[in-house]
Motif scaffolding. Sequence first.
Motif: not given
Length: 265
Positions: A136-144
């Motif tokens: 389990s995790g956290v999906v993050v977009s910071t431009g990538n």
Amino acid sequence: MTQFAKAHACGNDFLIVEGSFDRELAVRLCERNTGVGADGVEFLGWTGEREGVIRLANADGSIAEISGNGTRCVAAWIAYRKKAVAGDLIRLETDAGMRECTLVKAEGHRFLFSQGMGVPQVHDGEVCLSDGSVISGVVVSTGNPHFVIFVEDESFKVKGQSWQEIGKGICFHQDFPEQTNVEFVHILSKDEIEIRIFERGVGPTTSSGTGTCATAAATIARRGASPSLLVRAPGGEQRVEWAGEGMEITLTGPAELIAKGDAWL
């Protein structure tokens, strides 16, 4: 013959080449034993006095939308070339959009920048690895793309496996056809976290600007951390400020010019 400059941000090193994007050249230049050696090459095209367009090739030749540390390394090169002083703004167009770097301090070939890193997108996710483990995790977009995992173990192990093994398994997982960066977070306090990074196109690395922002955003959004968060990585510290959903995230960190020269490749 290719002219280059070399810089690093918390040990995350980049070559800066003024010219057109060249994937094959990037691979040759990044080779640690037969080239100059770097995590990636930022190809720079000037568009103004302190403005440019950059495109990043990772060490394996893959294209990355953006690197926060790489962008800051290019900003350091421009600051050096143009004799920038504290308060000057350097604007760089990346594949993830325009990024603005404000020079906080300059000492010789060392620079400190505060840079806008866009508006992060954060949501929960999970990955089922080939051995059946569900992470389990956290999906993050910071431009990538990033997949952020919280760990209790100070060695950053996940379900008995090293972070390097887990990072590789997730980076190349079929759920991420374009691959993903993977970060591991150990919370030290409400104001401070420590991270490890498996970077897409590079592997384990000492630092990542976008990874630093992604881990901070995940920790603020999911664990109630302070909106001003110190992030420690093996290569050094960076500070992230984020007021929450819909707001731009800001990264403050160093960049140091190492060398410039000609590569006979």
